[in-house]
Design a protein around this motif. Structure first.
Motif, PDB file in Angstrom:
ATOM      1  N   PHE A 164       0.862  -1.175   0.000  1.00 27.88           N
ATOM      2  CA  PHE A 164       0.000   0.000   0.000  1.00 27.88           C
ATOM      3  C   PHE A 164       0.905   1.234   0.000  1.00 27.88           C
ATOM      4  N   ILE A 165       0.762   2.089  -1.015  1.00 25.41           N
ATOM      5  CA  ILE A 165       1.555   3.318  -1.100  1.00 25.41           C
ATOM      6  C   ILE A 165       0.634   4.525  -0.969  1.00 25.41           C
ATOM      7  N   GLU A 166       0.950   5.406  -0.050  1.00 31.64           N
ATOM      8  CA  GLU A 166       0.183   6.638   0.152  1.00 31.64           C
ATOM      9  C   GLU A 166       0.962   7.798  -0.445  1.00 31.64           C
ATOM     10  N   TYR A 167       0.290   8.637  -1.246  1.00 34.48           N
ATOM     11  CA  TYR A 167       0.935   9.763  -1.911  1.00 34.48           C
ATOM     12  C   TYR A 167       0.428  11.093  -1.344  1.00 34.48           C
ATOM     13  N   ARG A 168       1.359  11.978  -1.043  1.00 29.97           N
ATOM     14  CA  ARG A 168       1.030  13.312  -0.535  1.00 29.97           C
ATOM     15  C   ARG A 168       1.905  14.345  -1.224  1.00 29.97           C
ATOM     16  N   ASN A 169       1.621  15.611  -0.948  1.00 28.83           N
ATOM     17  CA  ASN A 169       2.463  16.687  -1.457  1.00 28.83           C
ATOM     18  C   ASN A 169       2.463  17.869  -0.505  1.00 28.83           C
ATOM     19  N   ALA A 170       3.522  18.627  -0.569  1.00 29.36           N
ATOM     20  CA  ALA A 170       3.628  19.890   0.168  1.00 29.36           C
ATOM     21  C   ALA A 170       3.786  20.996  -0.861  1.00 29.36           C
ATOM     22  N   CYS A 171       3.152  22.156  -0.608  1.00 34.06           N
ATOM     23  CA  CYS A 171       3.133  23.230  -1.603  1.00 34.06           C
ATOM     24  C   CYS A 171       3.570  24.540  -0.962  1.00 34.06           C
ATOM     25  N   PHE A 172       4.648  25.106  -1.501  1.00 38.05           N
ATOM     26  CA  PHE A 172       5.223  26.337  -0.955  1.00 38.05           C
ATOM     27  C   PHE A 172       5.191  27.435  -2.005  1.00 38.05           C
ATOM     28  N   LYS A 185       5.027  29.952   7.547  1.00 42.35           N
ATOM     29  CA  LYS A 185       6.333  29.648   6.982  1.00 42.35           C
ATOM     30  C   LYS A 185       6.795  28.234   7.308  1.00 42.35           C
ATOM     31  N   ASP A 186       6.042  27.523   8.142  1.00 37.44           N
ATOM     32  CA  ASP A 186       6.488  26.184   8.537  1.00 37.44           C
ATOM     33  C   ASP A 186       5.357  25.151   8.544  1.00 37.44           C
ATOM     34  N   GLY A 187       4.211  25.472   7.960  1.00 39.78           N
ATOM     35  CA  GLY A 187       3.070  24.558   8.010  1.00 39.78           C
ATOM     36  C   GLY A 187       2.998  23.598   6.846  1.00 39.78           C
ATOM     37  N   TRP A 188       4.092  22.935   6.537  1.00 42.45           N
ATOM     38  CA  TRP A 188       4.149  22.098   5.337  1.00 42.45           C
ATOM     39  C   TRP A 188       3.212  20.902   5.392  1.00 42.45           C
ATOM     40  N   LYS A 189       2.947  20.377   6.593  1.00 39.52           N
ATOM     41  CA  LYS A 189       2.127  19.166   6.709  1.00 39.52           C
ATOM     42  C   LYS A 189       0.694  19.382   6.229  1.00 39.52           C
ATOM     43  N   ASP A 190       0.203  20.612   6.308  1.00 37.62           N
ATOM     44  CA  ASP A 190      -1.181  20.911   5.926  1.00 37.62           C
ATOM     45  C   ASP A 190      -1.265  21.721   4.630  1.00 37.62           C
ATOM     46  N   SER A 191      -0.172  21.748   3.867  1.00 38.71           N
ATOM     47  CA  SER A 191      -0.134  22.618   2.681  1.00 38.71           C
ATOM     48  C   SER A 191      -0.465  21.903   1.385  1.00 38.71           C
TER      49      SER A 191
END
Length: 209
Positions: A164-172, A185-191
């Motif tokens: 099982f592979i889960e895919y996510r992304n962070a957007c800056f 400036k540091d909320g990458w987990k919810d971006s």
């Protein structure tokens, strides 16, 4: 001027300075699609982004966002049969466009491959390492000409014969110096928007995703 029903905008006018587009939004149970139309030589014509997703100006920015739905949050397969696996999980990702006076239509900010050093310089800290420290693998780093970085990352779980592979992304956003959604400036987990960002959504759709 916009025309609204039940607080959802159905018709809106989108001027670009040279050409005026009319957006007609078609709403479904889990998606909205913008049909972007204009008149030329007495004929009604469609934009290149018409019917591909929800298209709108992006807040106070000078560009536009096309929100495209996909089923790419997870990939499940049986060991030895990777090619027969299945993508599941609904995501809605933003891709970015600008109005091009030469083509008189909207053109995509195509993502180019960026290095970990590029990303660290933009964010002000080692985002790739922060992601890896949470147990994920950084799959790709994409930079777009409007300053948006999309970082694809994943986590794999091995459950006997199944993977099982889960895919996510962070957007800056390097222009504002903040992560999308969070404004920090540091909320990458919810971006992120979930799933896998493609360099070009137009090419991805043309390939028949």
């Amino acid at each position: 001027r916009s025309f609204s029903v039940m607080e959802n905008t159905i018709f809106s006018v989108m001027p670009t300075g040279e050409k005026t587009f009319v957006s007609v939004v078609e709403t479904f149970a889990t998606d909205s699609v913008s049909h972007l139309l204009y008149v030329e030589d007495g004929l009604v014509k469609s934009s290149a982004v018409s019917g591909l997703g929800y298209f709108a100006k992006r807040g106070d920015a000078n560009d536009y966002a096309l929100t495209v739905s996909d089923y790419d949050l997870c990939y499940n397969y049986t060991k030895g049969e990777e090619e027969f696996g299945m993508y599941t999980g609904h995501s809605w990702k933003e891709y970015y466009f600008y109005y091009d006076r030469k083509t008189e239509d909207f053109v995509e900010y195509v993502g180019e491959s960026a290095t970990r050093e590029d990303l660290e310089k933009a964010c002000g800290f080692d985002l790739a390492k922060a992601i890896e420290d949470e147990g994920y693998v950084v799959e790709a780093i994409l930079k777009r000409e409007n300053g948006i970085y999309n970082v694809n990352y994943s986590k794999t779980e091995d459950e006997g014969d199944s993977v099982f592979i889960e895919y996510r992304n962070a957007c800056f956003d390097a222009v504002s110096g903040t992560f999308l959604h969070t404004g920090s400036k540091d909320g990458w987990k919810d971006s992120g928007f979930g799933g896998i960002y493609q360099p070009s959504v137009l090419e991805y759709i043309s390939a028949g995703f």
